[in-house]
Design an enzyme around this catalytic site. Structure first.
Site, PDB file in Angstrom:
ATOM      1  NE  ARG A  83      -6.024  12.765   7.861  1.00 60.59           N
ATOM      2  CZ  ARG A  83      -6.465  12.030   7.930  1.00 60.59           C
ATOM      3  NH1 ARG A  83      -7.789  12.485   8.074  1.00 60.59           N
ATOM      4  NH2 ARG A  83      -6.208  10.532   8.276  1.00 60.59           N
ATOM      5  CD  GLU A 103      -2.937   3.288   9.035  1.00 57.76           C
ATOM      6  OE1 GLU A 103      -3.896   3.064   8.552  1.00 57.76           O
ATOM      7  OE2 GLU A 103      -2.156   2.329   8.370  1.00 57.76           O
ATOM      8  CE1 TYR A 132       0.918   3.284  -4.626  1.00 60.41           C
ATOM      9  CE2 TYR A 132       1.961   4.587  -3.373  1.00 60.41           C
ATOM     10  CZ  TYR A 132       0.437   4.411  -4.081  1.00 60.41           C
ATOM     11  OH  TYR A 132      -0.554   5.185  -3.552  1.00 60.41           O
ATOM     12  CG  HIS A 175      -2.267   1.427   1.088  1.00 63.06           C
ATOM     13  ND1 HIS A 175      -3.096   0.987   0.752  1.00 63.06           N
ATOM     14  CD2 HIS A 175      -1.363   1.937   2.262  1.00 63.06           C
ATOM     15  CE1 HIS A 175      -3.695   2.528   0.471  1.00 63.06           C
ATOM     16  NE2 HIS A 175      -3.271   2.939   1.780  1.00 63.06           N
ATOM     17  CB  SER A 208      -8.500   2.495  -2.992  1.00 60.91           C
ATOM     18  OG  SER A 208      -7.525   1.872  -2.416  1.00 60.91           O
ATOM     19  CG  HIS A 209      -9.988   3.831   2.944  1.00 55.00           C
ATOM     20  ND1 HIS A 209     -10.846   4.331   4.370  1.00 55.00           N
ATOM     21  CD2 HIS A 209      -8.968   3.740   3.276  1.00 55.00           C
ATOM     22  CE1 HIS A 209      -9.642   4.297   5.178  1.00 55.00           C
ATOM     23  NE2 HIS A 209      -8.695   4.233   4.431  1.00 55.00           N
ATOM     24  CG  ASN A 210     -10.739  -0.567  -2.910  1.00 57.53           C
ATOM     25  OD1 ASN A 210     -11.371   0.300  -2.400  1.00 57.53           O
ATOM     26  ND2 ASN A 210     -10.311  -0.583  -3.480  1.00 57.53           N
TER      27      ASN A 210
END
Lengths: 223, 751
Positions: free
Chosen positions: B127, B324, B60, B57, B105-107
């Site tokens: 943000r 987080e 990459y 994430h 994305s926040h899948n």
């Protein structure tokens, strides 16, 4: 005419309310929640939003903000005050207006262009409308259900203090489809729909909301 | 209570300690590389940082080698002020204004915990935009779900929609568009993408840099808690399997009120010019913020981690580094501006704490209660993560899929059957009214929304004096991607580009959210390689650079990956939003179809809804035709000769006319004989580069001339009027019936 627009932490439509004031030729004055000084304004708008996050009950914390002490005092002396959405909730919590606002009966946030009928034009904020006039302004809230005891409802209906009522299907379960009410004197008005979002053809569903702000200014000129 | 902390000193003296790096998602060779970089074993805090920053994430690592094409093939443009690599790209829109926009994305979090997953997706992208020094002005949310009537869709959709609304509405950001798509392929892997647009004066761009020895690192916003720990490495970089323990604790919990106050606080800080650099805390939290700020600066950084304000005093340093927790930002502030900075935070009741200092050590050192627990070259954490050349190969099944053209699928044979098909498609979940979803989003706040859903693109006024503004659209079609990922990516871009041009805005720049299955599967990796190649080639040809975006891998359950779904956002500029072209026609206007219609029904909505068929080839992308069409639409808008326009895409001309009629609350009378020989093809083909325009009679000749000038074919369709959709010789359906069919579907499914 100087119209104060209060910013609480979590206010969202404060810029919009100030814009509406400017469009009708008023001077918008920014007021801060923590400051009891009303900076010489002639009227106050409590804008929409989620003051202090509304984590307790909508408007319940804002009602104790330092600025509200001054607003309540001046409102009782007759200064025009308009509460829109969260502002309406704050006015109810402040007991300047009767009733309370609860979660929409369908439990969802609802944003739509809402048809209203203006029932009372005997207020500082609606004198420019015709009684019975239909207008369309945006409605957007999660807790817009107006509730009050039967006695209270009968009383405010009898005194002509229902300012605007929903037309068509009731969007949130408000008792008697009431969208906005006034105090006895007619200087304090609160409503859930957002007239400040219907002040420009380009960005609103209509310009029907202008009347709230122009009524105030016209009354000032005629006074 | 004594907490034993693994210090750098410990690491030097106990090289033999067995570290559980695999549980943090690190592979053997990655762990070996960390030991190599440090010349010793990492401390547990260092291991935490490397594991999150080297996760798929954040690093990459599987996509990098393909993503670099977006830079290599970038078209020449003067519009790009900041390109790929920063938190978000920045585009010059003229008049001294710059716009930044990005999609993410926040899948995975949204599948585990729909409301919070979606809510924090909005919070995170907002943000990102703020960390460029911009005021967020609008959001959009492309959402994809399993079949509309699947039980799990009923579980996740209401929560996701409420989360997007609950968070975005509370921030006071209008939601001006997006998508809601249903497909079996997303069952168990919903896609929750979030886009945000922000504006700033071109000279005020802030970058995530920690420069200047002696400058202070200030953490401000929410306190740090135990939520979302390992969210990145544990959640977003693995597939969901049934045999693993629940991952709920790894999802973050958002507080939109805290974010709203943080926005206002940041904007006041920006206006007073009080920061040297700024970075949001999102995935990988403080690990990411400190290592990226230090890595992008010119020296090093020292952090006192025990100064971080905590919600839970028992958190260990590793957890603080990985947390987080939402609604946090990190700023680099010159010492002489610190008091002013803290005063603004105080005004907004935002907690702000100096947690570190920029130094010239070239190292990122982190101290905990007097002991050094991290001592690393920051670049190795933030930027020099592993890079994989994942194997990829055209899937064995691809040829068979493309050969299954669906030519023999039963097509409607007469007017009655066409009529039924129009109604059936109009009521199908993908084409039906999305008001059930979008009515839960505030589109009015800020008072600058000129067009919002169901318009082709959201249009937002940026400058109230001049009317300068932007248009943004997102599009993606996983079915097209499955049939041909190279073409699928180009088609997503083409449609978003067209949707921006439909409003009269000139397309300028691109952001992309690349949603795919597991990169460890060569089939998926081939899809990814093809999609990125297709997108980069098309961006070059259309002259619109990719300014940033996000890759989401591991959207699969077991061996079954989602359709390859690049979601592409295009941003355009218009000098005067009051000239925008809406999609709503009015009686008396003439309807023209711009573009060419071919027999292209592979991957179409018709094949999907009526036959549940997916095979053949998607429509052929035609980028030259898209550019010509955009030129016509932009020029027509400037001259004010087109009254309304609507893009032809899913569901073809038929659905385009249905949507124009329903939103305009007016009938249309058309003849499609000139569109294609077969009325079915005329109505349902999904050929690209087509738009239906409504034109007042006196301007028809001018529009025809303009189209001729640009080489865009035009077909006269008919006129606007009456109260039915009438196709000459074929069918007639009352608009009221179409509206009822369109509006009933989602409420019937979701209440």
């Amino acid at each position: 005419m100087k119209v104060g627009v209060v910013t609480f932490p979590g206010s969202l439509d404060d810029r919009d309310a100030a814009r509406a004031v400017r469009i009708v030729g008023g001077e918008a004055v920014a007021l801060w929640h923590g400051d009891a000084d009303l900076r010489g304004v002639d009227a106050v708008v409590l804008p929409g939003g989620f003051s202090y996050g509304d984590y307790l009950r909508c408007g319940a914390i804002a009602r104790f903000a330092p600025v509200m002490t001054a607003v309540i005092e001046r409102a009782q002396q007759g200064m025009p005050v308009l509460g829109i959405c969260n502002g309406f909730q704050i006015l109810c919590e402040s007991h300047l207006l009767p009733g309370a606002l609860i979660r929409n009966d369908h439990r969802k946030f609802l944003c739509r262009d809402q048809e209203l009928v203006v029932e009372s034009v005997a207020t500082s904020w609606t004198s420019g409308y015709q009684s019975g006039q239909h207008i369309v302004v945006p409605l957007k809230n999660g807790e817009g259900g107006f509730v009050a005891s039967e006695d209270t409802l009968d009383r405010i209906e009898g005194e002509g203090r229902v300012v605007v009522r929903y037309v068509g299907d009731n969007p949130n379960g408000s008792y008697r489809a009431i969208a906005g009410v006034a105090n006895e004197r007619g200087n304090v008005v609160g409503l859930m729909p957002h007239p400040e979002h219907a002040v420009e053809e380009l960005t609103g569903p209509s310009t029907d909301g202008l009347g709230f702000f122009s009524s105030l200014l016209r009354a000032a000129v005629n006074a | 209570m004594t907490v034993t902390v693994d210090t750098v000193k410990d690491a030097e003296t106990t090289p033999e300690v067995q570290q559980r790096y695999r549980e943090l998602g690190l592979k053997d060779d990655e762990y070996a590389r960390i030991r190599d970089i440090l010349g010793r074993r990492p401390t547990s805090s260092e291991l935490a940082m490397y594991s999150v920053m080297w996760s798929e994430h954040c690093s990459y690592k599987s996509s990098k080698v393909h993503l670099k094409q977006f830079g290599e093939k970038a078209p020449e443009t003067d519009a790009l002020l900041v390109g790929i690599g920063e938190n978000a790209g920045v585009v010059d829109i003229g008049g001294g204004w710059a716009v930044t926009f990005k999609i993410e994305s926040h899948n995975h979090p949204s599948y585990v915990e729909p409301y919070q997953g979606a809510a924090t997706g909005v919070g995170g992208i907002v943000r990102d935009i703020m960390s460029m020094g911009a005021r967020p002005i609008a959001v959009m949310d492309p959402l994809r779900f399993g079949p509309a009537d699947a039980p799990d869709t009923r579980r996740v959709l209401p929560g996701i929609v409420a989360g997007v609304g609950g968070y975005g509405n509370c921030l006071g950001l209008p939601n001006v568009g997006g998508e809601v798509v249903f497909d079996e392929s997303y069952a168990g892997n919903p896609l929750v993408n979030a886009l945000c647009v922000g504006v700033l004066r071109a000279e005020d761009i802030k970058l995530a840099h920690a420069s200047g020895t002696g400058n202070l690192v200030v953490l401000f916003g929410a306190r740090t808690g135990g939520d979302g720990i390992g969210g990145v490495s544990v959640l977003a970089s693995e597939t969901f399997d049934d045999d693993k323990p629940t991952k709920r604790p790894a999802v973050q919990v958002g507080d939109p009120f805290a974010e709203k106050v943080l926005i206002e606080c940041c904007l006041e800080i920006f206006a007073a010019d009080l920061v040297v650099g700024i970075q949001d805390l999102g995935g990988a939290g403080l690990s990411c913020a400190t290592s990226e700020l230090a890595s992008n600066g010119d020296g090093g950084m020292h952090v006192w981690l025990d100064r971080v304000p905590l919600r839970d005093a028992t958190l260990r340093p590793e957890e603080i580094l990985m947390s987080e927790s939402q609604e946090r930002m990190c700023a680099v502030v010159a010492p002489d501006k610190l008091d002013a900075f803290l005063a603004i935070c105080d005004k907004w009741d935002v907690t702000a704490t100096v947690i570190g200092e920029v130094d010239d050590s070239k190292r990122l050192t982190i101290e905990w209660r007097g002991e050094v627990i991290v001592d690393v070259p920051p670049r190795t954490v933030a930027h020099d993560g592993p890079v994989y050349e994942r194997p990829f190969a055209r899937p064995a099944w691809q040829d068979a899929l493309q050969a299954d053209t669906g030519r023999d699928l039963a097509r409607p044979g007469d007017g009655d059957e066409l009529r039924d098909t129009v109604l059936r498609l109009a009521a199908s979940p993908n084409l039906a009214s999305k008001a059930w979803v979008t009515d839960q989003y505030d589109r009015y706040v800020l008072g600058n929304t000129v067009l919002a859903q169901p318009a082709d693109a959201g249009v937002v006024r940026v400058d109230e004096q001049t009317g300068r503004g932007v248009a943004v659209a997102t599009d993606g079609n996983g079915r097209y991607g499955k049939l041909d990922p190279y073409a699928g990516a180009q088609l997503a871009l083409s449609e978003a580009y067209r949707n921006v041009a439909v409003t009269g805005a000139r397309p300028l720049a691109v952001t992309d959210c690349l949603n795919f299955g597991s990169p460890e599967d060569p089939d998926v990796m081939w899809q990814f390689a093809e999609a990125t190649r297709g997108l980069a080639d098309a961006c070059l040809e259309l002259g619109v650079p990719v300014t940033g975006g996000n890759v989401s891998f591991y959207n699969q359950t077991g061996d079954v990956a989602i359709h390859p779904t690049p979601v592409v956002g295009v941003l355009g500029v218009t000098a005067d939003v009051s000239r925008r072209t809406p999609m709503t026609p009015a009686a008396g206007q003439v309807l023209l179809l711009l573009g060419t219609t071919r027999d292209e029904l592979g991957g179409s909505e018709w094949a999907h809804v009526v036959h549940g068929h997916l095979g053949g080839l998607p429509p052929q992308p035609d980028l030259v035709a898209e550019m010509r069409l955009a030129d016509v639409l932009v020029a027509a808008c400037e001259r004010g000769i087109v009254a309304a326009a609507h893009d032809v895409s899913d569901g073809g001309v038929a659905q385009c006319l249905v949507e124009m009629a329903v939103t305009g609350r007016v009938g249309v009378r058309v003849d499609v004989a000139e569109v294609a020989a077969d009325p079915f093809v005329a109505l349902f083909s999904e050929s690209v580069a087509r738009v239906v325009v409504a034109v007042e009679q006196p301007y028809v000749e001018q529009v025809l001339g303009l189209a001729r000038e640009h080489g865009t074919p035009v077909t006269r369709l008919g006129t606007v009027g009456g109260d039915a959709l009438e196709v000459a010789g074929q069918l007639s359906i009352p608009v009221e019936q179409l509206r009822a069919a369109s509006e009933a579907t989602l409420p019937a499914l979701f209440g």
